[in-house]
Design an enzyme around this catalytic site. Sequence first.
Site, short mmCIF file in Angstrom:
data_model
loop_
_atom_site.label_atom_id
_atom_site.label_comp_id
_atom_site.label_asym_id
_atom_site.label_seq_id
_atom_site.Cartn_x
_atom_site.Cartn_y
_atom_site.Cartn_z
N GLU A 1 114.62 23.77 -23.70
CA GLU A 1 114.32 25.01 -23.43
C GLU A 1 116.29 25.48 -23.53
OE1 GLU A 1 111.77 27.10 -20.71
OE2 GLU A 1 109.84 25.77 -21.42
N GLU A 16 108.46 21.55 -15.87
CA GLU A 16 109.54 22.45 -15.02
C GLU A 16 108.93 22.04 -13.53
OE1 GLU A 16 110.73 26.56 -17.03
OE2 GLU A 16 108.82 26.45 -16.75
#
Length: 617
Positions: free
Chosen positions: A265, A181
Site C-alpha cells: 500500500e 494489517e
Amino acid sequence: MRNFSRYFSIILLFFSLNTVFSQKGKFEIREGHFFLNGKPFTIYSGEMHYPRVPSAYWKHRLEMMKAMGLNTVTTYVFWNYHEEAPGKWNFSGEKDLKKFIQTAQEVGLYVIIRPGPYVCAEWEFGGYPWWLQKNKDLEIRRDNKAFLEECRKYISELAKQIVPLQINNGGPVIMVQAENEFGSYVAQRKDISLEEHRKYSHKIKEMLLKSGISVPLFTSDGSSLFKGGSVEGALPTANGESDIDVLKKSINEYNGGKGPYMVAEYYPGWLDHWAEPFVKVSTEEVVRQTELYIKNGISFNYYMIHGGTNFGFTSGANYDKDHDIQPDITSYDYDAPISEAGWATPKYNALRESFQKIQQNKLPDIPKPIQVITIPSIKFSKVSCLFDLTDRMKPVKNAKPLTFEDLNQGSGYILYRRKFEKEQKGKLEIKGLRDYANVYINGAWKGELNRVNKKYDLDVEIKSGDRLEILVENMGRINYGAEIVHNLKGIISPVEINGNEIYGNWEMLPLPFDTFPQHTFKNKPIAAHSPVIQEAEFTLDETGDTFLDMRSFGKGIVFINGKNAGRYWSTVGPQQTLYIPGVWLKKGRNLIQIFEQIDFHHTVSGIDHPILDQIVK
C-alpha cells in the site's frame, strides 16, 4: 469463396485468442525476486475495489490503469458484500468477481486478491457481516472456533471464484493476501498473547491453501509491525514505507534475509471523514516516491489508484477517542490519480509520464471520460413527514431499547418511541448512542445527539401523555483497530432522564431503507426539522454521469431509480455532492427519492463537477 476465406480467418482468430487467454502461466517467488513465466518481474499495481464502481465501468477504469503504465490491479474482496444473509451468497451481476478478474485479463492486467477475511478499507465493519455479532460465542479476528468456522465457509465460497482464475490455471491472479494489517491489531490487542494471535493468522493461511490457493501468499503491515503480522510461508510486504533501506531491512528480517521487496500500500491520497477537511497529497510528492521505487526495483501497489464510491450504507468508520467515531464520507475519491468519476487527474498524467520513461513501447491512449450531464432543477411532487409512515407501522415492543442486531437489522435507521404517563423534566442522556439521533416530542424536533462530537444529552420537558421519539442512524461500523469488536448499533445502553433509567413500554420501528419505502404521499405542511421522505420524476433526453448538488439539504440519503447513491451530510461537509453514475439513469422518465432528516428542501439539481472539500463550521 471470398466470404468463406473471411469466415475461416475469423474462426482462426477466435481460437488463437482463446488459446492466449487460457494459456497456463507461472508466477513465483525465488532467489529473492518475483518471476513471471521464468523472467524477473516487477509489480506496478493500482488498487481498485469492484464494489465501489458500477460493473459497466470496470473495463474503462482498468484501461485507465493500463494506459497509465501499470501491469497489475489489486482488489479487496468484501465478505459482507457477497454473503448477503447467513448462508446466502451472491457472486452475480454487480457482484460478479469472476467477471471483474476476467475483464482485467482482457485489458492486459494481472490481478492480486486481498480476501481478508478482514479488509479494513474504510468499508462497513472491515468487511465482516454484521450478524457475526449475534453469536455470543464468536469473537472476530481471533483463534475462536465459531469465528474460524465462519471464515472457513467464506474462504470456501471465495475459492470457487478465484481458484479457476489463478495464473497456473490460465487466469491472471498472481498473488493472494493472507489476513490484512494484522500486525497493527496485534499491537493494539495486548490482552491477547502473541502466541494466540499467530495461531489465528496461521490458521487463515492454512484455510487459503486448503481451499486451493496455489499462487504465492503475502501479508501487508507497517514495516515496524511484522512481528505480529507476518505469517510463515507468506511474503511480508510493507504498507506506506517510503524509506528504501527501512523497507529492505524489515522484509529481510522476516523473509530469510532476501526480497522481493514490495510496498503493498503506497498512498497517493488518503481517506476522508465527515466533519473533517478533505485530505490531499501533492502530485510532486507522489511522483518523487514512485520514481524512487522504480529506480530501486521495488514492487508497489497504489492504494488507491481509483477509489470510486461508498454507495448505499457501505462506508465504515474509524474510532478516535476525541470523537468516539469518525464516519467515512460517501465519496471514496481518495484524491487518487483516477478520480471518483474515472477522470484522469494532473496526478495521473504526471505518473503516466514517469511510467512512459521505463516503457519500450508507447503507452495506450488514455480512454475518453464518461460523458457528464447536468440535470436541471427537479421539484419534488411528493413530500411527507416520516412519522406519517411510521404511525402506520407495527412496532416491536420491549422493556428497554433494542439494538439493530437485536432487531436483525444491519444498517439504516430505527425509530425508538415511548409514551409517558408522568411528567419528566431535565437532562435526557443516551451514553450508548450508535451513532446519530434526532429527538422529538409529539413530532416536534427538540435537538440532535451525535457520537461524532460526543454529544450524548439534551434538556427535555415531557408532560403526561407526551410521546418521545428518537430517530437513530447507524453511520457505519468501525473498520479499523481494537474497537472493531465493539460494533453494535442503535441504542446499546439505558436511556436516562436526570440519571434515572427510562424502563418499560419502548417501541421500535425498524427503517432499514434497503429499498425506499412505499408510501401514499399527502403533501401536508412539514414542520421545521421534521424527517421527510420525498420523491419526484424527471425526464432526460440523454444520459451521463452527474453530481447531485446537496448543499441546500441537511443530512440524509438519495435513491436514483431504486439505487441508493449513499449518504450526504451537507451541514458539516466536506462532501457536498453525490456522484450519480450515468448507467443508473435512463432516457425518458427517472425517479429520485430522498430521505432528509433535518432540513427539507423543495428542489434538487445536478452539476458537472464534484464538491468534496467544503467544510461547514
